[in-house]
Design a protein around this motif. Structure first.
Motif, mmCIF file in Angstrom:
data_model
loop_
_atom_site.group_PDB
_atom_site.id
_atom_site.type_symbol
_atom_site.label_atom_id
_atom_site.label_comp_id
_atom_site.label_asym_id
_atom_site.label_seq_id
_atom_site.Cartn_x
_atom_site.Cartn_y
_atom_site.Cartn_z
ATOM 1 N N SER A 174 59.548 29.322 59.180
ATOM 2 C CA SER A 174 58.383 28.735 59.840
ATOM 3 C C SER A 174 58.747 27.419 60.522
ATOM 4 O O SER A 174 58.346 27.160 61.659
ATOM 5 C CB SER A 174 57.275 28.501 58.805
ATOM 6 N N MET A 175 59.527 26.581 59.840
ATOM 7 C CA MET A 175 59.970 25.319 60.441
ATOM 8 C C MET A 175 60.841 25.580 61.666
ATOM 9 O O MET A 175 60.708 24.906 62.700
ATOM 10 C CB MET A 175 60.751 24.507 59.409
ATOM 11 N N LEU A 176 61.735 26.585 61.566
ATOM 12 C CA LEU A 176 62.614 26.903 62.690
ATOM 13 C C LEU A 176 61.813 27.368 63.894
ATOM 14 O O LEU A 176 62.116 27.002 65.043
ATOM 15 C CB LEU A 176 63.615 27.984 62.265
ATOM 16 N N SER A 177 60.770 28.159 63.658
ATOM 17 C CA SER A 177 59.931 28.629 64.765
ATOM 18 C C SER A 177 59.249 27.463 65.461
ATOM 19 O O SER A 177 59.172 27.413 66.695
ATOM 20 C CB SER A 177 58.893 29.628 64.248
ATOM 21 N N ARG A 178 58.746 26.504 64.677
ATOM 22 C CA ARG A 178 58.084 25.336 65.283
ATOM 23 C C ARG A 178 59.080 24.494 66.068
ATOM 24 O O ARG A 178 58.761 23.993 67.160
ATOM 25 C CB ARG A 178 57.406 24.498 64.198
ATOM 26 N N ILE A 179 60.294 24.323 65.530
ATOM 27 C CA ILE A 179 61.310 23.530 66.230
ATOM 28 C C ILE A 179 61.687 24.195 67.549
ATOM 29 O O ILE A 179 61.784 23.541 68.605
ATOM 30 C CB ILE A 179 62.551 23.338 65.340
ATOM 31 N N GLN A 180 61.891 25.520 67.516
ATOM 32 C CA GLN A 180 62.272 26.230 68.734
ATOM 33 C C GLN A 180 61.149 26.206 69.755
ATOM 34 O O GLN A 180 61.405 26.054 70.959
ATOM 35 C CB GLN A 180 62.659 27.668 68.383
ATOM 36 N N ALA A 181 59.905 26.347 69.303
ATOM 37 C CA ALA A 181 58.780 26.281 70.243
ATOM 38 C C ALA A 181 58.674 24.886 70.864
ATOM 39 O O ALA A 181 58.447 24.748 72.075
ATOM 40 C CB ALA A 181 57.481 26.650 69.525
ATOM 41 N N SER A 182 58.840 23.852 70.037
ATOM 42 C CA SER A 182 58.789 22.489 70.563
ATOM 43 C C SER A 182 59.933 22.236 71.543
ATOM 44 O O SER A 182 59.738 21.584 72.577
ATOM 45 C CB SER A 182 58.856 21.494 69.403
ATOM 46 N N GLU A 183 61.132 22.767 71.239
ATOM 47 C CA GLU A 183 62.273 22.583 72.140
ATOM 48 C C GLU A 183 62.039 23.289 73.474
ATOM 49 O O GLU A 183 62.356 22.744 74.536
ATOM 50 C CB GLU A 183 63.538 23.127 71.465
#
Length: 345
Positions: free
Chosen positions: A115-124
């Protein structure tokens, strides 16, 4: 058993062991009429001991082995996969979700990481899209302004009525804005879509140094083969050299050394005033401009940040090390990477 029979009978009878169909012993009895064989059954062999101490030790050993197998299959192996996924993110790669397997706590940890990785990738993705969009949107009005300034406007457009001095200043401002938008585009990309290719790094850096003919740039290059993104790497080292030329002092030294069989370092050394120790970490952050180290026009504090991002993609980092006055003073920008970094997804 045979000595006991011999003592009791007074003579030793002939004996034959038997395994099938029943386990036992055939004993030949002395008879004046005909041979007589007596079958004496033996108890079946016990594979499990009835000793309480041995049984307790067996149970304890079995429990320990079962616990070790559980830890390996349900905890250690899923945690190792999660660690590999975290290493990809730490290296600057996009990273891939960790499989949610193993014990309940490990599965929950993997789900939180995903879940954290998905948020980081979306923000990037949003950040890169925003920077690239701003840069692209600015290019068109900048081009029109430059055409009007040069007297090449489209029909119906009025030319700017400026004296030559004002036109020079406006042209310099437009060039500065153009460089800023270009830095935005480079920072948004940072080599993320370029594939890794195995190249001789010393030859790649020699080709880069040819663009700085006339500058006091010296080379010390070891022969190293590495898996890199050539265009991104050239962009990063070019930024370091440009930074050293603009804010440092000659002579400059470009050095390529092999740290170990798995890592290399590219150092750009200048003899300028350098950067204060307390501002070294701040210097590589995006959109940071240090008054004493960055005084040029048309810069938005992305040169070192771009180089650092590219270093992370190559499994390394960018370090700024001040050179002591005893060694001549100056600053060493050390770009180091892995010979076989994780490729971005």
């Amino acid at each position: 058993m045979k000595p006991l029979l011999c003592d009791r009978l007074g003579h030793c009878p002939e004996m034959e062991p038997a395994l099938k169909p029943d386990r036992g012993i055939w004993i030949h009895l002395a008879s004046p009429l005909e041979p007589v064989w007596l079958f004496f059954p033996l108890p079946s062999a016990q594979f499990l001991s009835t000793d309480p101490l041995l049984l307790s030790l067996s149970l304890i050993t079995g429990s320990v082995m079962a616990g070790a197998m559980f830890l390996f299959l349900e905890v250690r192996r899923p945690l190792r996969r999660l660690e590999q996924a975290m290493a990809e993110v730490r290296s600057g790669a996009d990273g891939s979700p960790a499989p949610a397997t193993g014990a309940l706590e490990v599965r929950q940890l993997s789900l939180h990481f995903n879940s954290m990785l998905s948020r980081i990738q979306a923000s990037e993705r949003e950040r890169q899209t925003m920077l690239a969009g701003i840069a692209h949107d600015l290019n068109s009005p900048l081009t029109r302004l430059r055409l009007r300034l040069q007297g090449g406007s489209a029909p119906g457009d009025s030319l700017l009525c400026l004296d030559s001095h004002a036109q020079l200043k406006l042209g310099a401002d437009l060039d500065a804005l153009g460089r800023i938008t270009q830095q935005f585009l480079l920072f948004a990309g940072s080599g993320s879509r370029e594939g890794f290719v195995e190249v001789p790094l010393h030859q790649l850096l020699e080709e880069l140094s040819a663009h700085y003919d006339g500058q006091d740039l010296r080379l010390e290059l070891d022969e190293i083969q590495a898996l890199v993104q050539p265009i991104a790497l050239i962009r990063a080292i070019g930024n370091l050299i440009d930074n050293a030329l603009e804010y440092g002092e000659a002579p400059l030294l470009l050095r390529l050394i092999l740290l170990n069989p798995y890592a290399y370092a590219i150092e750009v050394i200048d003899r300028g005033p350098g950067i204060p120790d307390q501002e070294l970490d701040l210097a590589v952050e995006p959109f940071q401009r240090l008054d004493r180290a960055r005084r040029g026009e048309g810069h938005c504090g992305l040169g070192l940040a771009i180089a650092k991002r590219i270093a992370l993609v190559h499994g390394g980092d960018l370090l700024l090390n001040p050179i002591s006055a005893a060694e001549g003073g100056g600053l060493c920008a050390c770009f180091w990477g892995s010979c076989q970094p994780l490729e971005r997804a």
